[in-house]
Design a protein around this motif. Sequence first.
Motif, PDB file in Angstrom:
ATOM      1  N   ALA A 266       0.983  -1.110   0.044  1.00  0.00           N
ATOM      2  CA  ALA A 266      -0.368  -0.090   0.490  1.00  0.00           C
ATOM      3  C   ALA A 266       0.863   1.465  -0.070  1.00  0.00           C
ATOM      4  N   GLU A 267       2.376   1.410   0.788  1.00  0.00           N
ATOM      5  CA  GLU A 267       2.689   2.793   0.680  1.00  0.00           C
ATOM      6  C   GLU A 267       3.251   2.127  -0.462  1.00  0.00           C
ATOM      7  N   LEU A 268       3.774   1.737  -1.325  1.00  0.00           N
ATOM      8  CA  LEU A 268       4.524   1.756  -1.853  1.00  0.00           C
ATOM      9  C   LEU A 268       3.529   2.104  -3.547  1.00  0.00           C
ATOM     10  N   TRP A 269       2.656   1.439  -3.380  1.00  0.00           N
ATOM     11  CA  TRP A 269       1.005   2.729  -4.597  1.00  0.00           C
ATOM     12  C   TRP A 269       1.311   4.046  -4.150  1.00  0.00           C
ATOM     13  N   GLU A 270       1.609   4.254  -2.782  1.00  0.00           N
ATOM     14  CA  GLU A 270       1.142   5.783  -2.947  1.00  0.00           C
ATOM     15  C   GLU A 270       2.440   6.468  -3.465  1.00  0.00           C
ATOM     16  N   LEU A 271       3.535   5.794  -3.101  1.00  0.00           N
ATOM     17  CA  LEU A 271       5.248   6.556  -3.510  1.00  0.00           C
ATOM     18  C   LEU A 271       4.750   6.789  -4.800  1.00  0.00           C
ATOM     19  N   LEU A 272       3.872   5.612  -5.555  1.00  0.00           N
ATOM     20  CA  LEU A 272       4.591   5.456  -7.203  1.00  0.00           C
ATOM     21  C   LEU A 272       3.259   6.386  -7.760  1.00  0.00           C
ATOM     22  N   ALA A 273       2.560   7.207  -7.844  1.00  0.00           N
ATOM     23  CA  ALA A 273       1.488   7.870  -7.240  1.00  0.00           C
ATOM     24  C   ALA A 273       1.939   9.033  -7.498  1.00  0.00           C
ATOM     25  N   ARG A 276       7.351  10.161  -6.966  1.00  0.00           N
ATOM     26  CA  ARG A 276       8.693   9.459  -5.536  1.00  0.00           C
ATOM     27  C   ARG A 276       9.297   8.153  -6.005  1.00  0.00           C
ATOM     28  N   ILE A 277       9.167   7.340  -6.910  1.00  0.00           N
ATOM     29  CA  ILE A 277       9.821   6.066  -7.157  1.00  0.00           C
ATOM     30  C   ILE A 277       9.055   6.275  -8.782  1.00  0.00           C
ATOM     31  N   ARG A 278      10.382   5.612  -9.649  1.00  0.00           N
ATOM     32  CA  ARG A 278       9.997   5.900 -10.838  1.00  0.00           C
ATOM     33  C   ARG A 278      10.308   3.512 -11.132  1.00  0.00           C
ATOM     34  N   PRO A 279      10.172   2.767 -11.089  1.00  0.00           N
ATOM     35  CA  PRO A 279      10.468   1.738 -12.118  1.00  0.00           C
ATOM     36  C   PRO A 279      11.185   1.785 -13.325  1.00  0.00           C
ATOM     37  N   ARG A 280      12.685   1.301 -13.669  1.00  0.00           N
ATOM     38  CA  ARG A 280      12.866   1.244 -14.605  1.00  0.00           C
ATOM     39  C   ARG A 280      13.039  -0.374 -15.293  1.00  0.00           C
ATOM     40  N   CYS A 281      12.541  -0.555 -16.024  1.00  0.00           N
ATOM     41  CA  CYS A 281      12.630  -2.202 -17.171  1.00  0.00           C
ATOM     42  C   CYS A 281      12.992  -2.176 -17.907  1.00  0.00           C
ATOM     43  N   VAL A 282      13.193  -3.321 -18.248  1.00  0.00           N
ATOM     44  CA  VAL A 282      13.644  -3.767 -20.169  1.00  0.00           C
ATOM     45  C   VAL A 282      12.688  -4.453 -20.764  1.00  0.00           C
ATOM     46  N   VAL A 283      11.859  -4.745 -21.703  1.00  0.00           N
ATOM     47  CA  VAL A 283      10.192  -5.006 -21.643  1.00  0.00           C
ATOM     48  C   VAL A 283      10.837  -5.167 -22.910  1.00  0.00           C
ATOM     49  N   LEU A 284      10.847  -6.907 -23.180  1.00  0.00           N
ATOM     50  CA  LEU A 284      10.660  -7.630 -24.218  1.00  0.00           C
ATOM     51  C   LEU A 284       8.927  -9.075 -24.113  1.00  0.00           C
TER      52      LEU A 284
END
Length: 309
Positions: A266-273, A276-284
């Motif tokens: 729940a805390e992570l969803w709030e930080l993402l919204a 304050r956090i921005r995931p970096r992904c390599v998408v294949l």
Amino acid sequence: MRKISLHAYRGPAGLRLAEAPEPVAGPGELVVRMEAAGVTLPVLKVLRGHGEAPLPHTPGGDLVGRVVAVGAGVEGHRVGDRVGGVAFEGLYADLVAVPAALVAPVPEQVPAADALAVVRGGVVALAALRAGRLAAGESVLITAAAGGVGHLAVQLAKALGAGRVVAAAGSPDKAGFLRGLGADQVVGYDDLDRIGPVDLAVDGVGGEVVRRAAGALVPFGRLVVNSGAGGTLDAGALLRGMHTAVGLSMAQLARLRPELIERYRAELWELLAAGRIRPRCVVLPLAQTARAVELLESRANLGKVVLVP
């Protein structure tokens, strides 16, 4: 449906894409149409024969998707729900059967790859920092900092008020990426004895690195070990430094303190919204699962390695 299976213990070369029967939701299970699936380090061991899974075999891991079938005895989930969590096996496919107890709701507005980064790797990163009792203004060392867990741990440490974040990685090519995440200092594993003392070290590498990470602690500093690779700590050094070492097993945390995982998510969803956090992904794409595994095996990835349909 399409499914990736391991037909020989030859690493990524043993993977094959083929048509397969659609899974059926057994008692306590959901069938989820996959939006994103994670390629994680434990998969590398499976592909090399560790555990000797019967072949053909499709490994498990983290996923995000939408429920298309609900098994007997399942409560709290309906067809159409968007969920994220963990599947024990059968992950690399268009449809995945997963225990209902291992998934939780995912916000509709979050892109699939970002959601995938949060549902497992983000929870691990936040759990490690909480286990280490990171306080505002303190310094923290994070190893494996460019990986799926580590790159979020760097950002979370900043979001939680760390005064100095030291990011350690196995390649100097990752320095720019890590500084872009907010790291104040970037070092290689051979330089951990020259970073200056830190209040908290979070190690996701193991082996010799965990010993060096412990050696970087201030008096009364804390070490959180979150690696399945093992390693040996010097009890005398822990004693002389008045250091605390904490092990973090997500399987044990889920079994013994599931409410903590719910709180962290729940805390992570709030930080993402809040940005304050921005995931970096390599998408294949799913068809390039072998390439995704090769990328992870070579440690060339920057952020989370993600497969999409």
